[in-house]
Structure formats: C-alpha cells, structure tokens
Write an enzyme that holds these catalytic residues in place. Structure first.
Site, PDB file in Angstrom:
ATOM      1  CD  GLN A 237      38.988  39.386  37.760  1.00 38.94           C
ATOM      2  OE1 GLN A 237      37.633  39.680  37.659  1.00 38.94           O
ATOM      3  NE2 GLN A 237      39.781  40.031  38.334  1.00 38.94           N
ATOM      4  CG  PHE A 238      43.404  33.310  36.240  1.00 41.27           C
ATOM      5  CD1 PHE A 238      44.575  33.500  37.203  1.00 41.27           C
ATOM      6  CD2 PHE A 238      43.430  34.148  35.155  1.00 41.27           C
ATOM      7  CE1 PHE A 238      45.665  34.019  36.687  1.00 41.27           C
ATOM      8  CE2 PHE A 238      44.426  34.550  34.792  1.00 41.27           C
ATOM      9  CZ  PHE A 238      45.709  34.711  35.529  1.00 41.27           C
ATOM     10  CB  THR A 239      43.287  37.468  39.203  1.00 41.80           C
ATOM     11  OG1 THR A 239      41.999  38.038  38.898  1.00 41.80           O
ATOM     12  CG2 THR A 239      44.134  37.403  38.146  1.00 41.80           C
TER      13      THR A 239
END
Length: 150
Positions: free
Chosen positions: A78-80
């Site tokens: 999850q890059f966010t």
C-alpha cells in the site's frame, strides 16, 4: 518501511471479483515502501511484527504473538501509507518507492515473514486494484515505521 498491523478475526483480499487471500484469526499487514528501505528494514520489521504480543493469553491479557497464536497473516502492498498531505488537499506520493524498487523489497519482505513465522503467508497483488475486507479484533491497530527503530 511502514506497516499498519491489524489484529483480525477474519480478513480477505479480492481482485477482479476473485478472492486471492482469506484468513480467519491473524494479522492483516498493510506495507508501504520507500526508496531508502533496505534488507535491514525488512529483517527488523518482520521480526517486530511476528513477535508483537498483541494476542490474548489464557487470562485475556495481550501477551502472545502471532507465532504463539499460530494465526495467519495477509500482507498487502500500500504505497498510500507514504502520502504527504502537507500542501493542499491532494496527497503526494513522491516518497513511495516506484515498482522497480518496491516489488523486490515487497517480495523479500514476504519471504522474510514466512521464514520468521515458519509458515506461508497470503498476499494481495502488488499494484492491483484490491478490495480488502477485515473484521478488526479488539480493535487492535499498530503502526510501525522501520525508520523509527532506534
């Protein structure tokens, strides 16, 4: 490397209407990777997650780990998690590692957790549009950043 760890009664990941991961008692780990992450971050974070004493013992006290509990783990990229919201209302993801760096680190992290846990873990799919369902148990949610280990 940043992780959000949630103790769950159940969790699953669905991609294109197909369930690709499904567990009952265990942990859902959302993992964010930055360019500066190394094998040291992988090793440290994996050991920290696998040994976190966030499951209840026989007296109902959070005193046992996922290893003792024999629970399962789902790991989802999850890059966010590395979003910057300092300016404006649109998050910037400039700190998040690009796929050519993030994918090998993500895969190495999965292997390290499997080694530390001594069992296979389930995963999402890097870069896919995933639907993640969970029933947080407790609720227990822990945020760990490997850059804050010292």
């Amino acid at each position: 490397m940043k992780a959000i760890i949630q103790r769950v009664s159940k969790a699953s990941v669905t991609i294109n209407n197909k369930k690709v991961a499904d567990i009952k008692n265990g942990l859902l780990v959302l993992l964010g990777i930055v360019n500066e992450d190394t094998s040291d971050d992988i090793s440290w974070l994996s050991k920290k997650i696998c040994n976190l004493r966030i499951f209840n013992d026989d007296q109902g006290v959070m005193n046992t780990s996922i290893i003792n509990n024999k629970g399962d783990i789902i790991i989802v990229s999850q890059f966010t998690l590395h979003a910057s919201t300092k300016k404006g209302n649109r998050p910037s993801y400039i700190k998040a590692a690009k796929p050519d760096i993030a994918i090998p680190l993500y895969e190495a992290f999965i292997k390290q957790v499997e080694t530390d846990l001594n069992k296979k873990v389930q995963t999402g799919q890097f870069g896919a549009d995933m639907k993640v369902e969970l029933l947080n148990d407790g609720p227990v949610t822990i945020i760990i950043d490997s850059k804050n280990k010292e």
